[in-house]
Every structure is written in structure tokens, then in C-alpha cells.
Design an enzyme around this catalytic site. Structure first.
Site, PDB file in Angstrom:
ATOM      1  N   LEU A  18       1.018  -1.114   0.032  1.00 19.64           N
ATOM      2  CA  LEU A  18       0.084   0.454  -0.205  1.00 19.64           C
ATOM      3  C   LEU A  18       1.008   0.965  -0.407  1.00 19.64           C
ATOM      4  CD1 LEU A  18      -3.012  -1.059   2.338  1.00 19.64           C
ATOM      5  CD2 LEU A  18      -3.084  -1.312  -0.044  1.00 19.64           C
ATOM      6  N   GLY A  58       2.744  -8.098   5.898  1.00 18.09           N
ATOM      7  CA  GLY A  58       3.630  -7.911   7.253  1.00 18.09           C
ATOM      8  C   GLY A  58       3.509  -6.016   6.615  1.00 18.09           C
ATOM      9  N   GLY A  59       3.401  -5.544   7.814  1.00 17.90           N
ATOM     10  CA  GLY A  59       2.994  -3.922   8.451  1.00 17.90           C
ATOM     11  C   GLY A  59       2.044  -3.957   6.584  1.00 17.90           C
ATOM     12  N   ASP A  60       2.427  -2.945   5.729  1.00 20.58           N
ATOM     13  CA  ASP A  60       0.998  -2.789   4.707  1.00 20.58           C
ATOM     14  C   ASP A  60       1.516  -3.805   3.845  1.00 20.58           C
ATOM     15  OD1 ASP A  60       3.954  -1.830   4.182  1.00 20.58           O
ATOM     16  OD2 ASP A  60       2.830  -0.020   3.508  1.00 20.58           O
ATOM     17  N   GLU A  61       2.053  -4.907   3.877  1.00 20.75           N
ATOM     18  CA  GLU A  61       1.971  -5.744   2.486  1.00 20.75           C
ATOM     19  C   GLU A  61       0.620  -6.736   2.660  1.00 20.75           C
ATOM     20  OE1 GLU A  61       6.446  -5.366   1.354  1.00 20.75           O
ATOM     21  OE2 GLU A  61       6.145  -6.775   3.137  1.00 20.75           O
TER      22      GLU A  61
END
Length: 118
Positions: A18, A58-61
Site C-alpha cells: 500500500l 507484514g506492515g502494509d504488504e
């Protein structure tokens, strides 16, 4: 890859990131960021239905696995649909958030270095 090889099928792995998610988290707070991630996941599920697997990497993935690609243009069509679907604003706690994504794809056996994967 073993299953695809055995069944003489293709598969595709897509990685989505994102764009500018960190800015949303930092300016609107992690609670909004979390809601956005859940909204993105819901939209991705709506696109793939039962034709693939989605995981938050993970995170925005996010990682998407399309295990039975029949036509070579399918991954590109999925990517276009994802971009279009995520383009609609997310309405979260009084904010209209517009999200874009970067997508990378790899197909087996088309982009594999070797057909002897397994």
C-alpha cells in the site's frame, strides 16, 4: 510449485504494497491504519473469492497466491481489478481515504529460472 508442476498448471504469486500507508498511520493514528488494513483485506477477499489465498505479509504488504492460472493474462487482469477496487475511497471514522498500491508478480513456470523446482 510441486502441485503446479504435477498438474501441469501455472501459478502466480502477487505482492501488494500500500502506497503511503505510513503517512496514514502517522497522521491519523494506528487505529485508522488497522481499520484500513482490514478494509483492504475485505476488498481483496471479494476479488479472489475461492480462487486464491491472501495473507498479510507484514506492515502494509499483502501476498496473494493464485494457484490455478489457466490463461497467461489472468494475473494482469487480477492486478487491474485490485487497483480499481482499492481506488474507491475507504470511509473510516469521518475520513475518506484514497489508497493506491504497487504490485509485483511472479508466475510459475513462466518466470521461473528453472522448471526443476522440486
Amino acid at each position: 510449485m510441486k502441485t503446479a508442476l504435477r498438474n501441469k498448471q501455472s501459478l502466480c504469486v502477487m505482492m501488494l504494497d500500500l502506497d503511503r500507508f505510513k503517512t496514514i498511520n502517522e497522521t491519523l493514528g494506528h487505529h485508522i491504519g488497522d481499520k484500513l488494513l482490514m478494509g483492504v483485506a475485505d476488498r481483496l477477499l471479494g476479488i479472489l473469492a475461492d480462487n486464491g489465498t491472501i495473507a498479510r505479509f507484514g506492515g502494509d504488504e499483502f501476498t496473494l497466491l493464485l494457484p490455478q492460472v489457466v490463461q497467461t493474462e489472468e494475473p494482469t487482469l487480477h492486478a487491474q481489478r485490485i487497483i480499481e477496487t482499492l481506488a474507491a475511497p475507504f470511509k473510516l471514522d469521518g475520513h475518506d481515504l484514497h489508497v493506491t498500491t504497487s504490485i509485483g508478480m511472479a508466475s510459475y513456470p513462466r518466470t521461473a529460472r528453472t522448471r526443476k523446482c522440486c
